[in-house]
Scaffold this motif. Structure first.
Motif, PDB file in Angstrom:
ATOM      1  N   GLY A   1       0.793  -1.223   0.000  1.00 50.94           N
ATOM      2  CA  GLY A   1       0.000   0.000   0.000  1.00 50.94           C
ATOM      3  C   GLY A   1       0.823   1.270   0.000  1.00 50.94           C
ATOM      4  O   GLY A   1       0.262   2.365  -0.027  1.00 50.94           O
ATOM      5  N   ASN A   2       2.147   1.131   0.024  1.00 51.36           N
ATOM      6  CA  ASN A   2       3.014   2.303  -0.064  1.00 51.36           C
ATOM      7  C   ASN A   2       3.140   2.700  -1.530  1.00 51.36           C
ATOM      8  O   ASN A   2       3.633   1.915  -2.337  1.00 51.36           O
ATOM      9  CB  ASN A   2       4.401   1.966   0.510  1.00 51.36           C
ATOM     10  CG  ASN A   2       5.325   3.172   0.587  1.00 51.36           C
ATOM     11  OD1 ASN A   2       5.168   4.130  -0.167  1.00 51.36           O
ATOM     12  ND2 ASN A   2       6.282   3.116   1.479  1.00 51.36           N
ATOM     13  N   PRO A   3       2.699   3.909  -1.914  1.00 57.20           N
ATOM     14  CA  PRO A   3       2.762   4.293  -3.332  1.00 57.20           C
ATOM     15  C   PRO A   3       4.170   4.220  -3.911  1.00 57.20           C
ATOM     16  O   PRO A   3       4.328   4.029  -5.122  1.00 57.20           O
ATOM     17  CB  PRO A   3       2.238   5.737  -3.326  1.00 57.20           C
ATOM     18  CG  PRO A   3       1.370   5.818  -2.108  1.00 57.20           C
ATOM     19  CD  PRO A   3       2.044   4.937  -1.083  1.00 57.20           C
ATOM     20  N   ASP A   4       5.195   4.352  -3.058  1.00 60.54           N
ATOM     21  CA  ASP A   4       6.575   4.272  -3.548  1.00 60.54           C
ATOM     22  C   ASP A   4       6.911   2.889  -4.091  1.00 60.54           C
ATOM     23  O   ASP A   4       7.886   2.732  -4.839  1.00 60.54           O
ATOM     24  CB  ASP A   4       7.562   4.610  -2.431  1.00 60.54           C
ATOM     25  CG  ASP A   4       7.524   6.064  -2.025  1.00 60.54           C
ATOM     26  OD1 ASP A   4       6.979   6.882  -2.803  1.00 60.54           O
ATOM     27  OD2 ASP A   4       8.021   6.404  -0.928  1.00 60.54           O
ATOM     28  N   HIS A   5       6.125   1.884  -3.719  1.00 60.94           N
ATOM     29  CA  HIS A   5       6.431   0.515  -4.122  1.00 60.94           C
ATOM     30  C   HIS A   5       5.620   0.054  -5.333  1.00 60.94           C
ATOM     31  O   HIS A   5       5.707  -1.108  -5.726  1.00 60.94           O
ATOM     32  CB  HIS A   5       6.184  -0.433  -2.947  1.00 60.94           C
ATOM     33  CG  HIS A   5       7.056  -0.142  -1.781  1.00 60.94           C
ATOM     34  ND1 HIS A   5       6.724  -0.483  -0.480  1.00 60.94           N
ATOM     35  CD2 HIS A   5       8.268   0.480  -1.693  1.00 60.94           C
ATOM     36  CE1 HIS A   5       7.674  -0.086   0.339  1.00 60.94           C
ATOM     37  NE2 HIS A   5       8.618   0.501  -0.375  1.00 60.94           N
ATOM     38  N   LEU A   6       4.850   0.944  -5.929  1.00 60.64           N
ATOM     39  CA  LEU A   6       4.136   0.597  -7.157  1.00 60.64           C
ATOM     40  C   LEU A   6       5.124   0.488  -8.311  1.00 60.64           C
ATOM     41  O   LEU A   6       6.039   1.293  -8.448  1.00 60.64           O
ATOM     42  CB  LEU A   6       3.099   1.662  -7.504  1.00 60.64           C
ATOM     43  CG  LEU A   6       1.845   1.763  -6.630  1.00 60.64           C
ATOM     44  CD1 LEU A   6       0.990   2.912  -7.119  1.00 60.64           C
ATOM     45  CD2 LEU A   6       1.060   0.479  -6.642  1.00 60.64           C
ATOM     46  N   THR A   7       4.928  -0.507  -9.153  1.00 61.31           N
ATOM     47  CA  THR A   7       5.747  -0.595 -10.351  1.00 61.31           C
ATOM     48  C   THR A   7       5.234   0.388 -11.397  1.00 61.31           C
ATOM     49  O   THR A   7       4.094   0.867 -11.325  1.00 61.31           O
ATOM     50  CB  THR A   7       5.713  -2.017 -10.936  1.00 61.31           C
ATOM     51  OG1 THR A   7       4.380  -2.301 -11.387  1.00 61.31           O
ATOM     52  CG2 THR A   7       6.128  -3.053  -9.900  1.00 61.31           C
ATOM     53  N   LEU A   8       6.091   0.683 -12.372  1.00 64.95           N
ATOM     54  CA  LEU A   8       5.661   1.556 -13.461  1.00 64.95           C
ATOM     55  C   LEU A   8       4.515   0.923 -14.227  1.00 64.95           C
ATOM     56  O   LEU A   8       3.595   1.609 -14.693  1.00 64.95           O
ATOM     57  CB  LEU A   8       6.840   1.844 -14.391  1.00 64.95           C
ATOM     58  CG  LEU A   8       7.986   2.669 -13.792  1.00 64.95           C
ATOM     59  CD1 LEU A   8       9.116   2.803 -14.796  1.00 64.95           C
ATOM     60  CD2 LEU A   8       7.499   4.041 -13.341  1.00 64.95           C
ATOM     61  N   GLN A   9       4.538  -0.404 -14.369  1.00 69.65           N
ATOM     62  CA  GLN A   9       3.445  -1.097 -15.042  1.00 69.65           C
ATOM     63  C   GLN A   9       2.143  -0.922 -14.280  1.00 69.65           C
ATOM     64  O   GLN A   9       1.087  -0.688 -14.883  1.00 69.65           O
ATOM     65  CB  GLN A   9       3.762  -2.586 -15.190  1.00 69.65           C
ATOM     66  CG  GLN A   9       2.685  -3.355 -15.957  1.00 69.65           C
ATOM     67  CD  GLN A   9       2.930  -4.850 -15.990  1.00 69.65           C
ATOM     68  OE1 GLN A   9       3.788  -5.357 -15.253  1.00 69.65           O
ATOM     69  NE2 GLN A   9       2.201  -5.553 -16.834  1.00 69.65           N
ATOM     70  N   ALA A  10       2.205  -1.019 -12.954  1.00 70.53           N
ATOM     71  CA  ALA A  10       0.996  -0.844 -12.149  1.00 70.53           C
ATOM     72  C   ALA A  10       0.411   0.556 -12.342  1.00 70.53           C
ATOM     73  O   ALA A  10      -0.802   0.711 -12.493  1.00 70.53           O
ATOM     74  CB  ALA A  10       1.322  -1.078 -10.673  1.00 70.53           C
ATOM     75  N   ILE A  11       1.264   1.560 -12.372  1.00 67.49           N
ATOM     76  CA  ILE A  11       0.795   2.931 -12.558  1.00 67.49           C
ATOM     77  C   ILE A  11       0.148   3.096 -13.940  1.00 67.49           C
ATOM     78  O   ILE A  11      -0.911   3.725 -14.086  1.00 67.49           O
ATOM     79  CB  ILE A  11       1.952   3.926 -12.369  1.00 67.49           C
ATOM     80  CG1 ILE A  11       2.433   3.897 -10.906  1.00 67.49           C
ATOM     81  CG2 ILE A  11       1.533   5.344 -12.768  1.00 67.49           C
ATOM     82  CD1 ILE A  11       3.677   4.713 -10.652  1.00 67.49           C
ATOM     83  N   ARG A  12       0.769   2.504 -14.963  1.00 68.71           N
ATOM     84  CA  ARG A  12       0.181   2.588 -16.310  1.00 68.71           C
ATOM     85  C   ARG A  12      -1.184   1.911 -16.354  1.00 68.71           C
ATOM     86  O   ARG A  12      -2.129   2.436 -16.966  1.00 68.71           O
ATOM     87  CB  ARG A  12       1.122   1.927 -17.327  1.00 68.71           C
ATOM     88  CG  ARG A  12       2.349   2.744 -17.686  1.00 68.71           C
ATOM     89  CD  ARG A  12       2.982   2.234 -18.973  1.00 68.71           C
ATOM     90  NE  ARG A  12       3.381   0.834 -18.863  1.00 68.71           N
ATOM     91  CZ  ARG A  12       4.589   0.418 -18.449  1.00 68.71           C
ATOM     92  NH1 ARG A  12       5.500   1.326 -18.095  1.00 68.71           N
ATOM     93  NH2 ARG A  12       4.869  -0.864 -18.396  1.00 68.71           N
ATOM     94  N   GLU A  13      -1.306   0.766 -15.717  1.00 67.20           N
ATOM     95  CA  GLU A  13      -2.572   0.032 -15.759  1.00 67.20           C
ATOM     96  C   GLU A  13      -3.665   0.762 -14.981  1.00 67.20           C
ATOM     97  O   GLU A  13      -4.840   0.730 -15.363  1.00 67.20           O
ATOM     98  CB  GLU A  13      -2.382  -1.378 -15.214  1.00 67.20           C
ATOM     99  CG  GLU A  13      -1.494  -2.261 -16.067  1.00 67.20           C
ATOM    100  CD  GLU A  13      -2.102  -2.586 -17.419  1.00 67.20           C
ATOM    101  OE1 GLU A  13      -3.319  -2.393 -17.606  1.00 67.20           O
ATOM    102  OE2 GLU A  13      -1.353  -3.047 -18.307  1.00 67.20           O
ATOM    103  N   ILE A  14      -3.310   1.387 -13.873  1.00 69.29           N
ATOM    104  CA  ILE A  14      -4.284   2.183 -13.128  1.00 69.29           C
ATOM    105  C   ILE A  14      -4.836   3.296 -14.015  1.00 69.29           C
ATOM    106  O   ILE A  14      -6.043   3.558 -14.046  1.00 69.29           O
ATOM    107  CB  ILE A  14      -3.647   2.759 -11.846  1.00 69.29           C
ATOM    108  CG1 ILE A  14      -3.408   1.636 -10.827  1.00 69.29           C
ATOM    109  CG2 ILE A  14      -4.517   3.859 -11.235  1.00 69.29           C
ATOM    110  CD1 ILE A  14      -2.612   2.059  -9.604  1.00 69.29           C
ATOM    111  N   ASN A  15      -3.959   3.929 -14.772  1.00 66.22           N
ATOM    112  CA  ASN A  15      -4.380   5.043 -15.626  1.00 66.22           C
ATOM    113  C   ASN A  15      -5.087   4.578 -16.897  1.00 66.22           C
ATOM    114  O   ASN A  15      -5.759   5.382 -17.550  1.00 66.22           O
ATOM    115  CB  ASN A  15      -3.170   5.908 -15.980  1.00 66.22           C
ATOM    116  CG  ASN A  15      -2.809   6.872 -14.866  1.00 66.22           C
ATOM    117  OD1 ASN A  15      -3.452   7.905 -14.700  1.00 66.22           O
ATOM    118  ND2 ASN A  15      -1.805   6.524 -14.078  1.00 66.22           N
ATOM    119  N   ALA A  16      -4.944   3.308 -17.239  1.00 65.08           N
ATOM    120  CA  ALA A  16      -5.626   2.787 -18.436  1.00 65.08           C
ATOM    121  C   ALA A  16      -7.047   2.331 -18.142  1.00 65.08           C
ATOM    122  O   ALA A  16      -7.819   2.062 -19.060  1.00 65.08           O
ATOM    123  CB  ALA A  16      -4.823   1.624 -19.016  1.00 65.08           C
TER     124      ALA A  16
END
Length: 254
Positions: free
Chosen positions: A14-29
């Motif tokens: 749940g720490n945003p610093d530990h999100l992968t770049l892929q996870a961030i892209r998928e959240i925005n998709a």
């Protein structure tokens, strides 16, 4: 149900610093992000997911919807049937929420604590949405990685295996032969109390990777009672607890 793509996104602890770049892209998709509500005692789990979305979501059209997470009925002595019934109920809650917020179908994301592939039911529940749903999984940092990093230890000894198991398995079957390192998850009963403590070191962590993180380590005989106290106090303070621990035998013992 209309055609949907359901992407299960591992968010680590749940720490945003530990999100992968892929996870961030998928959240925005995603067209719709599902967030489970688990009752007032665990409200901050939903809040953490909302905080992640606030920090990384930049797509203006993405909607966020909470759904009520059914509670598992533990009255049936048949454990596996209990789990199957619970999974059915969760899948129904997903379907209803998706239909209410995205009736024409689209891309749905579900933020999964840890990684969807390790001791998590989300992938199994997702299969209940087939055949109309395409299921995808995005890995997240696993809690056992976080535990090892927090204690600055390796999960395995040189060339040696380690076993990832649950508290229930440890209670029922004990320490299986042939392995000197156990990583124990999903243990609300502190099952380390049921094994011989001599020659065993424990590395325990709660809320690992979060600001509330608590770490204790040392000989099991000495640290075990301290963990029981710390765990009870933390659960009372927060209304919930997520913890994990590693047990390691001293191979020179005896």
């Amino acid at each position: 149900m209309t055609e949907i793509t359901l992407t299960l996104i591992g968010i680590g602890t749940g720490n945003p610093d530990h999100l992968t770049l892929q996870a961030i892209r998928e959240i925005n998709a995603a067209d719709l992000i599902l967030i489970p509500k688990k009752g007032s005692a665990k409200a901050d789990l939903a809040e953490l997911r909302h905080a992640i979305c606030t920090q990384v979501l930049t797509t203006p059209g993405t909607r966020i919807a909470e759904f009520d997470m059914p509670r598992r009925d533990k009255s049936n002595p048949d454990y596996r049937q209990n789990v199957e019934d619970w999974h059915d109920a969760v899948a129904i809650s997903w379907k209803e929420t998706i239909h209410n917020h995205l009736p024409q179908g689209g891309k749905i994301a579900l933020l999964v604590w840890g990684d969807p592939a390790l001791y998590d039911s989300t992938l199994r529940i997702a299969t209940r949405l087939l055949p109309r749903a395409q299921i995808r999984s995005v890995p997240g940092i696993m809690s056992l990685n976080m535990l090892a990093a927090a204690h600055t230890i390796a999960l395995n000894d040189i060339g040696a295996p380690f076993l990832v198991t649950t508290g229930r398995q440890l209670r029922e079957y004990g320490w299986l032969p042939g392995v000197d390192t156990l990583v124990v998850m999903l243990d609300g009963d502190c099952s380390f109390q049921h094994i011989a403590s001599e020659g065993v070191t424990i590395y325990w962590g709660a809320y690992v990777g979060m600001p509330e993180q608590i770490l204790l380590s040392g000989p099991l005989a000495q640290i075990g009672p301290r963990i029981l106290t710390a765990r009870a106090e933390a659960r009372a303070d927060h209304g919930w607890i997520m913890d994990i621990y590693l047990l390691r035998r001293d191979t020179n013992h005896g």
